[in-house]
Design an enzyme around this catalytic site. Sequence first.
Site, PDB file in Angstrom:
ATOM      1  N   HIS A   1       2.615   1.773  -3.115  1.00 45.87           N
ATOM      2  CA  HIS A   1       1.702   1.944  -1.986  1.00 45.87           C
ATOM      3  C   HIS A   1       1.085   0.602  -1.643  1.00 45.87           C
ATOM      4  O   HIS A   1       0.516  -0.076  -2.498  1.00 45.87           O
ATOM      5  CB  HIS A   1       0.597   2.937  -2.353  1.00 45.87           C
TER       6      HIS A   1
ATOM      7  N   LYS B   1      -6.087  -2.824   4.117  1.00 46.43           N
ATOM      8  CA  LYS B   1      -4.786  -3.507   4.025  1.00 46.43           C
ATOM      9  C   LYS B   1      -4.104  -3.600   5.385  1.00 46.43           C
ATOM     10  O   LYS B   1      -3.632  -4.671   5.792  1.00 46.43           O
ATOM     11  CB  LYS B   1      -3.874  -2.765   3.043  1.00 46.43           C
TER      12      LYS B   1
ATOM     13  N   ASP C   1       2.235   1.087   4.278  1.00 48.09           N
ATOM     14  CA  ASP C   1       2.033   2.316   3.514  1.00 48.09           C
ATOM     15  C   ASP C   1       2.965   2.416   2.320  1.00 48.09           C
ATOM     16  O   ASP C   1       2.529   2.371   1.174  1.00 48.09           O
ATOM     17  CB  ASP C   1       2.175   3.553   4.407  1.00 48.09           C
TER      18      ASP C   1
END
Length: 303
Positions: free
Chosen positions: A138, A159, A177
Amino acid sequence: MKSVTVQDLVERFSLEVLAGSHKLNAVIPKGRVHRPGLEFVGYFDFFPHAHVQVLGSKEITYLHTLSEEERNLHIGNIVKYHPPCFVVTRNQEGLKYLKKYCEEEGIPLLRTPLPSSRFIELVDAYLTKALAQEIAVHGVCVNVSGIGILLRGKSGVGKSETAHTLIRRGHRLVADDIVVLKKIGPETILGTHNGKTKEFLALRSIGLINVSRLYGRKAFQDETRIVLDIELTKWQDHALNNELELEPKFTEYMDIRIPHIEIQLQPGRDVAGLVEAAANNWYLRQQGYSAAEDFMKRLQSDD
């Protein structure tokens, strides 16, 4: 690790199927091709029979010079090992005897107009990536000035927003992702997307955006070599280091150590700028330059 079949190879490189079409579902277990040479003269001690076998001009010309009896013997010795397939390069002709054996043994015989060296280069690169050990993590993967970076952190830490700022500064998104990491060498990890998320970036309060449509094709690239692992964390007072040079830290993926940096977040802090600085500083280190060492030398020169 996914499997690759002969059919995948045929479709990927537009290969002509000359024989063994009923065996195109055969699995290719090894990631490099082989050109049989010693095997044609009867030496099989180190024959990598699980590899794709490429027959170039040298191999085919040699077979053409043999008598029918010799040719049948040499080819028969090779096909009994049942390699996944044979590929003849440069669209060479006169392959009736090869077709016969491949049909009898159920081995696909394929042909390409490419020269051997170019075909081997392309197939080796393709199989190395396709058969590489891989894991999914992730995070977000970006390429900053040619340097591959994996951005990690808890959900909602920022992020994707950091990646968006980097894209607007001219850098490139690789994956958001879900980042697929592939081990393609003893010290090399590639970062890429899983196909479904290609070009997409999810931004809180905005939703899903396609970076290629929004910012042009230069905003995205398919893969990058990962050389930095940057973790974005929430701000903690008195937790930041101000040493001239921090002790190196690493994160390990599939037994490969990647330099690790932690960047703490705070409103107003230019996180994207710090990521750029980290990338450029890593590059300078690879060139043998250390800002801390340079600084200390200047101090000593003043004594």
